[in-house]
Design an enzyme around this catalytic site. Structure first.
Site, PDB file in Angstrom:
ATOM      1  CD  GLU A 408      12.059  11.609  18.227  1.00 59.95           C
ATOM      2  OE1 GLU A 408      11.298  12.505  17.830  1.00 59.95           O
ATOM      3  OE2 GLU A 408      11.677  10.459  18.502  1.00 59.95           O
ATOM      4  CD  GLU A 484      10.722   9.397  22.920  1.00 58.53           C
ATOM      5  OE1 GLU A 484      11.654  10.196  23.150  1.00 58.53           O
ATOM      6  OE2 GLU A 484       9.725   9.693  22.243  1.00 58.53           O
TER       7      GLU A 484
HETATM    8  C1  GAL Z   1       8.858  11.234  20.106  1.00 55.12           C
HETATM    9  C2  GAL Z   1       9.379  12.452  20.850  1.00 55.12           C
HETATM   10  C3  GAL Z   1       8.615  12.696  22.125  1.00 55.12           C
HETATM   11  C4  GAL Z   1       7.137  12.618  21.861  1.00 55.12           C
HETATM   12  C5  GAL Z   1       6.824  11.263  21.299  1.00 55.12           C
HETATM   13  C6  GAL Z   1       5.355  11.007  21.068  1.00 55.12           C
HETATM   14  O1  GAL Z   1       9.219  11.214  18.802  1.00 55.12           O
HETATM   15  O2  GAL Z   1      10.729  12.276  21.154  1.00 55.12           O
HETATM   16  O3  GAL Z   1       8.944  13.950  22.644  1.00 55.12           O
HETATM   17  O4  GAL Z   1       6.800  13.620  20.974  1.00 55.12           O
HETATM   18  O5  GAL Z   1       7.480  11.143  20.060  1.00 55.12           O
HETATM   19  O6  GAL Z   1       5.179   9.740  20.482  1.00 55.12           O
END
Ligand code: GAL
Length: 793
Positions: A408, A484
């Site tokens: 991100e 993710e």
């Molecule tokens: C994502 C990020 C992670 C964590 C997660 C929490 O956007 O890549 O590091 O912050 O959100 O939902």
């Protein structure tokens, strides 16, 4: 035959201080008053927890915030910020003129400045990077050497608990003048020729007129191939070796070979030897077909993991990592993403051995910041060096099937971002032409429009389930990775009513509901990912945020003290499974059956009120009984994502007693049953060890789960008694953790309250051999006793 290079791990005899002493690098400095520590070490994990350590007024842009508010616990509310000094006095008897030596750091948090014998010899930026310094010129032979390391952690440098100190191994490698180069050997297995696997070895070396002999050994240490002599190409020794009828590496069959690679001088004397474990396995990423391992289409059933080990902080420990992987294996997980930085060597070794595919990540920022003092400060100077070291140090691990150059990154915007994405990917390709590169993208629309997503080997989407289809069409690769997913929030053993899907929901007790229906504005519940994974062959898998809770980032309570650790984990900070564990297990573990009921059944005061019952199970249908009365049969169906993956009885009214579920196989025959009972008053403490025998190596750890039962042996799910721990014999008490994200009890003290009826005690080998006695007591409860043992290694 003895190896001609030696590795000295600098583990003991370190002195540590957090006082600022600018002359602490000098040889004559008196550090005898400093704290004695061993490395790996995390100076911040001992606390105390305090909101002032990392309080900040900020708008977290990644979370869509526009207006700054006061945030606490974002980096764990532990004292990691500031300067720390380490000193070690050592001698290296084998070091003589003509030899070479390097000092290797497997990570140092952070901005290490390194001094040897009073002189600065090197420095690094990123706390997660592996690096080495050539100390041939500054190392003294025969006498004592003084190593001093200064570490500095600035405020606002992380989005989670980074830890502090020399948290991974430090070692010295001494080699002959003719020797293999540090991290200079690359073993690949490009193809099968008939029944033979081609093993390709390229080794960088020092010296002239050398020759190389390699023996390949199988898992029983039997030599299965030998190659004498090597070609020299591009300054490297090159061998191609054939291994007949190879055992292929996979998560199900993590078969490892060992290459014993020897370097000889012209007169035939042995000068160096490397023992490198590797696997023979074949990976392919193909449009519309996706990812295949050894010719079989395989989906990533993965989890993201931060590097902390809960109550141990970030000080790396192999037993703790092994326990995490054991828990994940039982869940059916087959892949790990080291979010958002370089994994420890120990974790990669275990992933090779235990069978997990690995997505090794590098950065959470490139040149544009997320936090004021983040990696962007180092990007220009270090990014290439950091990637080079990541790849060279780890590329022989068969577990690694993909690299990630970023998570991100705000550089998803802007033309320079595109240039950087290409630059980083090219560095990965140059160093390792065998594995593809991804970036976890959250700005999906943007990356579709700009070409950022198209240039990546693997387009990784973080969340954004609604954009998968569009991204698949827009990007040319022909597949999408859920780099993710989920970010569902829950607290182990806590259930909230009414049971409804919610985003960013907050409660007065600062906990989240374990009905697994709560997520963040940007994220979703697990079932929504499952639909894409199951229905879209071009989705190559997912990496769930996260396998375990971690210190810091207490969303959705980052404005509410005392929350100080995450709620995202499938298991909690102690490694105890939340209900969600069984939801993933019911899908991912295709070997063992799952039949799990939630919630607990101790709802005094809720008599007659709607208290839904969910069942996470492998089976398609089941019947629920409350005190013998049928609540009907539920069958998984496609009406909603939840109905497809969970069995839910939404109208059950609470009455104390027994809830029982009977699951049916596909013929409608009873296949399994399970029940949950209302517990009476807490009566007795019960202890259960994850392992009955540990190694007497001073490192190994047994995890003892502590719970409380009533007079009838029924587990008390609400117990919150304060426990006291006593460990004697061949181990010491090390820490405890109850998984409560709001607890301010430090981990290393010998008392802690139960949370939702449980906690975990860590007992660590003290090098003695023999019995280990663990006693856990609490006011008004019968004491729990357990005996395990430590054996010689
Ligand atoms: C994502 C990020 C992670 C964590 C997660 C929490 O956007 O890549 O590091 O912050 O959100 O939902």
């Amino acid at each position: 035959m003895m190896s001609q290079s030696t590795t000295v791990v600098l583990k003991d005899n370190w002195r540590f201080s957090k006082e600022v002493k600018e002359d602490a690098f000098s040889v004559d400095f008196d550090a005898s008053g400093w704290e004695k520590v061993s490395v790996p070490h995390d100076w911040a994990i001992y606390g105390p927890f305090d909101k002032e350590w990392d309080k900040q007024v900020a708008a977290i842009e990644q979370n869509g915030e526009k207006i700054p508010t006061e945030k606490t616990g974002r980096t764990g509310a532990l004292p990691h910020i500031g300067t720390g000094w380490y000193r070690n006095t050592f001698s290296v008897p084998e070091f003589k003129k003509g030899k070479k030596a390097v000092l290797v750091f497997e990570g140092a948090m952070s901005e290490p400045q390194v001094f040897l014998n009073g002189k600065k010899i090197g420095e690094w930026g990123y706390g997660y990077s592996y690096f080495y310094i050539d100390i041939t010129e500054s190392l003294k032979s025969g006498s004592e050497n003084v190593l001093a390391v200064k570490l500095t952690n600035l405020p606002f440098s992380s989005r989670w608990y980074p830890g502090a100190g020399l948290y991974r191994k430090v070692s010295i490698v001494v080699r002959e003048q003719e020797s293999f180069a540090q991290w200079g050997t690359f073993i690949t297995t490009p193809e099968m020729r008939g029944n033979n696997a081609v093993v390709d070895i390229k080794a960088e070396f020092h010296g002239r007129n050398v020759s190389m002999v390699t023996h390949i050994k199988d898992a029983d240490n039997k030599i299965v191939a030998t190659q004498k002599g090597a070609e020299t190409a591009d300054g490297k020794l090159h061998q191609i070796i054939s291994v007949a009828q190879p055992h292929l590496w996979s998560p199900e069959t993590p078969y490892l070979y060992k290459a014993v690679i020897r370097l000889f001088a012209a007169d035939g004397t042995l000068k160096d030897e490397q023992n490198i474990k590797f696997g023979i396995r074949f990976i392919k990423y193909e449009p519309h077909k996706g990812f295949s391992l050894n010719g079989k289409v395989t989906k990533f059933k993965g989890v993201c993991l931060h590097h902390d080990l809960g109550p141990l902080g970030v000080a790396v420990n192999k037993a703790a990592l092994r326990r995490q992987l054991t828990i994940l294996k039982d869940m059916g997980c087959n892949a790990i993403r080291s979010s958002h930085n370089m994994p420890s060597f120990e974790q990669l070794e275990l992933a090779d051995e235990m069978g997990f595919m690995f997505l090794a990540e590098s950065f959470d920022e490139w040149a544009k910041p997320k936090v004021k003092n983040g990696y962007h400060r180092f990007f220009e100077q270090y990014a290439e060096k950091d990637i080079v070291n990541l790849v060279r140090a780890t590329r022989n691990h068969p577990c690694i099937v993909m690299w990630s150059s970023g998570n991100e990154v705000p550089d998803q915007y802007g033309a320079e971002g595109l240039t950087r994405a290409k630059f980083l990917q090219d560095v990965f390709h140059r160093e390792d032409p065998t594995r593809p590169v991804t970036v976890g993208m959250d700005q999906v629309k943007q990356t579709m429009a700009s070409g950022f997503g198209s240039l990546l080997d693997i387009p990784g989407l973080n969340y954004r389930v609604h954009l998968y289809e569009e991204a698949y069409k827009a990007f040319p690769q022909g597949f999408i990775l859920g780099s993710e997913t989920a970010s569902t929030v829950s607290s182990r053993g806590i259930y909230k009513f009414p049971v409804v899907q919610q985003k960013e929901k907050q409660y007065d007790d600062l906990q989240c509901s374990s009905y697994d229906l709560e997520a963040c504005s940007w994220s979703n519940v697990p079932d929504e990912d499952f639909v894409l994974q199951d229905d879209k062959p071009w989705v190559i898998g997912e990496f769930v945020w996260t396998g375990f809770d971690y210190l810091g980032e207490p969303t959705p309570y980052d404005e509410k003290w005392p929350s100080r650790s995450s709620y995202f984990g499938i298991s909690d900070l102690a490694g105890l499974p939340k209900d969600r564990f069984y939801l993933y297990r019911s899908r991912w573990n295709t070997k063992d059956k799952t039949l799990h009921i939630l919630p607990h059944w101790n709802w005094k005061g809720r008599e007659g009120e709607i208290t839904p019952v969910f069942v996470y199970t492998t089976y398609d249908s089941a019947e629920l009984f409350v005190n013998g009365k049928s609540m009907g049969v539920q069958k998984k169906n496609n009406s909603t994502p939840q109905n497809r993956y969970r069995l839910m009885w939404n109208d059950v009214k609470y009455e104390p007693g027994v809830i029982k579920v009977i699951a049916f196989d596909s013929y409608g025959k009873k296949a399994a049953e399970s029940e949950v009972k209302t517990a009476e008053e807490p009566y007795k403490i019960v202890l259960e060890a994850d392992r009955r025998t540990i190694d007497a190596d001073g490192e190994d750890i047994a995890y003892i789960t502590v719970s409380v039962v009533d007079k009838n042996g029924v587990t008390c799910p609400l117990a919150d008694n304060e426990m006291k721990f006593k460990v004697s014999g061949a181990a010491d008490y090390r820490a405890a953790c109850n998984g409560d994200a709001t607890s301010l009890q430090v981990f290393h003290k010998d008392t802690m309250k139960l949370f939702s009826g449980k906690l975990v005690v860590l007992v660590k080998s003290n090098k003695k051999i023999g019995p280990i006695n663990i006693e856990v007591s609490a006011h008004n409860l019968r004491t729990g006793n357990l005996r395990i043992s430590a054996k010689q290694i």
